[in-house]
Write a protein that holds these residues in place. Structure first.
Motif, PDB file in Angstrom:
ATOM      1  N   ILE A 160      35.939  41.168  48.388  1.00 21.94           N
ATOM      2  CA  ILE A 160      36.992  40.589  49.223  1.00 21.94           C
ATOM      3  C   ILE A 160      38.216  41.509  49.116  1.00 21.94           C
ATOM      4  CG2 ILE A 160      38.369  38.536  49.708  1.00 21.94           C
ATOM      5  CD1 ILE A 160      36.332  37.005  47.862  1.00 21.94           C
ATOM      6  N   PRO A 161      38.302  42.533  49.958  1.00 22.16           N
ATOM      7  CA  PRO A 161      39.391  43.515  49.819  1.00 22.16           C
ATOM      8  C   PRO A 161      40.791  42.902  49.835  1.00 22.16           C
ATOM      9  CG  PRO A 161      37.703  44.362  51.283  1.00 22.16           C
ATOM     10  CD  PRO A 161      37.338  42.933  50.994  1.00 22.16           C
ATOM     11  N   SER A 162      41.001  41.854  50.606  1.00 19.47           N
ATOM     12  CA  SER A 162      42.344  41.260  50.681  1.00 19.47           C
ATOM     13  C   SER A 162      42.764  40.593  49.375  1.00 19.47           C
ATOM     14  CB  SER A 162      42.415  40.244  51.821  1.00 19.47           C
ATOM     15  OG  SER A 162      41.517  39.174  51.583  1.00 19.47           O
ATOM     16  N   ALA A 163      41.863  40.402  48.461  1.00 18.66           N
ATOM     17  CA  ALA A 163      42.190  39.771  47.178  1.00 18.66           C
ATOM     18  C   ALA A 163      43.116  40.634  46.329  1.00 18.66           C
ATOM     19  CB  ALA A 163      40.917  39.444  46.403  1.00 18.66           C
ATOM     20  N   ILE A 164      43.264  41.891  46.669  1.00 13.47           N
ATOM     21  CA  ILE A 164      44.106  42.778  45.851  1.00 13.47           C
ATOM     22  C   ILE A 164      45.545  42.271  45.769  1.00 13.47           C
ATOM     23  CG2 ILE A 164      44.673  44.382  47.730  1.00 13.47           C
ATOM     24  CD1 ILE A 164      44.111  45.273  44.005  1.00 13.47           C
ATOM     25  N   ILE A 165      46.061  41.727  46.858  1.00 10.48           N
ATOM     26  CA  ILE A 165      47.445  41.226  46.833  1.00 10.48           C
ATOM     27  C   ILE A 165      47.557  40.046  45.867  1.00 10.48           C
ATOM     28  CG2 ILE A 165      49.283  40.161  48.215  1.00 10.48           C
ATOM     29  CD1 ILE A 165      48.793  43.151  48.783  1.00 10.48           C
ATOM     30  N   SER A 166      46.639  39.107  45.947  1.00 10.98           N
ATOM     31  CA  SER A 166      46.676  37.946  45.048  1.00 10.98           C
ATOM     32  C   SER A 166      46.460  38.352  43.598  1.00 10.98           C
ATOM     33  CB  SER A 166      45.603  36.932  45.450  1.00 10.98           C
ATOM     34  OG  SER A 166      45.832  36.450  46.738  1.00 10.98           O
ATOM     35  N   GLN A 167      45.593  39.314  43.384  1.00 11.61           N
ATOM     36  CA  GLN A 167      45.357  39.786  42.017  1.00 11.61           C
ATOM     37  C   GLN A 167      46.626  40.397  41.440  1.00 11.61           C
ATOM     38  OE1 GLN A 167      40.547  40.780  42.318  1.00 11.61           O
ATOM     39  NE2 GLN A 167      41.971  42.430  41.850  1.00 11.61           N
ATOM     40  N   ARG A 168      47.300  41.226  42.236  1.00 10.38           N
ATOM     41  CA  ARG A 168      48.536  41.861  41.748  1.00 10.38           C
ATOM     42  C   ARG A 168      49.640  40.820  41.527  1.00 10.38           C
ATOM     43  NH1 ARG A 168      50.350  46.981  44.699  1.00 10.38           N
ATOM     44  NH2 ARG A 168      51.603  47.096  42.803  1.00 10.38           N
ATOM     45  N   GLU A 169      49.689  39.815  42.376  1.00 15.35           N
ATOM     46  CA  GLU A 169      50.661  38.742  42.195  1.00 15.35           C
ATOM     47  C   GLU A 169      50.413  38.017  40.877  1.00 15.35           C
ATOM     48  OE1 GLU A 169      50.678  35.862  45.337  1.00 15.35           O
ATOM     49  OE2 GLU A 169      52.444  34.851  44.547  1.00 15.35           O
ATOM     50  N   LEU A 170      49.148  37.761  40.578  1.00 16.51           N
ATOM     51  CA  LEU A 170      48.791  37.103  39.317  1.00 16.51           C
ATOM     52  C   LEU A 170      49.232  37.945  38.116  1.00 16.51           C
ATOM     53  CD1 LEU A 170      47.212  34.393  38.865  1.00 16.51           C
ATOM     54  CD2 LEU A 170      45.231  35.802  38.369  1.00 16.51           C
ATOM     55  N   VAL A 171      49.035  39.240  38.199  1.00 18.87           N
ATOM     56  CA  VAL A 171      49.453  40.152  37.128  1.00 18.87           C
ATOM     57  C   VAL A 171      50.967  40.064  36.933  1.00 18.87           C
ATOM     58  CG1 VAL A 171      49.652  42.583  36.466  1.00 18.87           C
ATOM     59  CG2 VAL A 171      47.499  41.718  37.420  1.00 18.87           C
ATOM     60  N   ASP A 172      51.712  40.129  38.021  1.00 17.88           N
ATOM     61  CA  ASP A 172      53.179  40.087  37.918  1.00 17.88           C
ATOM     62  C   ASP A 172      53.685  38.748  37.410  1.00 17.88           C
ATOM     63  OD1 ASP A 172      53.463  42.653  38.824  1.00 17.88           O
ATOM     64  OD2 ASP A 172      54.596  42.147  40.616  1.00 17.88           O
ATOM     65  N   MET A 173      53.198  37.676  37.990  1.00 19.38           N
ATOM     66  CA  MET A 173      53.773  36.358  37.721  1.00 19.38           C
ATOM     67  C   MET A 173      53.341  35.768  36.382  1.00 19.38           C
ATOM     68  SD  MET A 173      55.815  35.658  40.175  1.00 19.38           S
ATOM     69  CE  MET A 173      56.277  37.353  40.330  1.00 19.38           C
ATOM     70  N   PHE A 174      52.096  36.059  35.949  1.00 22.84           N
ATOM     71  CA  PHE A 174      51.599  35.434  34.721  1.00 22.84           C
ATOM     72  C   PHE A 174      51.386  36.421  33.573  1.00 22.84           C
ATOM     73  CE2 PHE A 174      50.462  32.384  38.026  1.00 22.84           C
ATOM     74  CZ  PHE A 174      50.879  31.192  37.452  1.00 22.84           C
ATOM     75  N   GLY A 175      51.508  37.700  33.839  1.00 19.90           N
ATOM     76  CA  GLY A 175      51.353  38.680  32.774  1.00 19.90           C
ATOM     77  C   GLY A 175      49.931  38.822  32.272  1.00 19.90           C
ATOM     78  N   VAL A 176      48.968  38.525  33.105  1.00 19.17           N
ATOM     79  CA  VAL A 176      47.566  38.667  32.719  1.00 19.17           C
ATOM     80  C   VAL A 176      47.023  40.004  33.214  1.00 19.17           C
ATOM     81  CG1 VAL A 176      47.123  36.187  32.666  1.00 19.17           C
ATOM     82  CG2 VAL A 176      46.766  37.463  34.788  1.00 19.17           C
TER      83      VAL A 176
END
Length: 115
Positions: free
Chosen positions: A74-90
């Protein structure tokens, strides 16, 4: 709405088996901080041409766990994945910090904001 708990080790296999881009729209990857200092990570899909048919796959993780990427499926998942990294520090495989925050930022605004 159907909500399906999956282990972190099997989440990629489950989504790979489920996801048909002709039937399902990937809405987002979401994080929910839990009271026990763990994180519920949700992959949310809606069915095309069906009102209110939502499927959520989720895992409960420790903040130190590494979340596998689904970008190859799911190529569009990259935005959500990066958001998760920024917002939750995972850590999400292949997803760097710096979507909303500076790459060297040490804050994770939603980490610990439990429901």
């Amino acid at each position: 709405m159907q909500k399906i708990e999956v282990s972190l080790e099997k989440i990629r296999d489950e989504i790979k088996e489920f996801y048909d881009y002709k039937k399902w729209h990937f809405l987002t990857l979401n994080g929910v901080a839990l009271a026990d200092e763990r994180l519920e990570v949700q992959w949310i899909f809606s069915k095309y041409e069906a009102m209110d048919e939502i499927v959520i796959y989720y895992v409960v993780i420790d903040y130190t766990d590494t979340i596998p990427s689904v970008v190859d499926m799911i190529p569009s998942a990259i935005i959500s994945q990066r958001e998760l990294v920024d917002m939750f520090g995972v850590t999400v495989e292949g997803s760097s910090k710096g979507l909303y925050l500076d790459e060297d930022s040490e804050i994770s605004p939603l980490k610990g904001c439990s429901v």
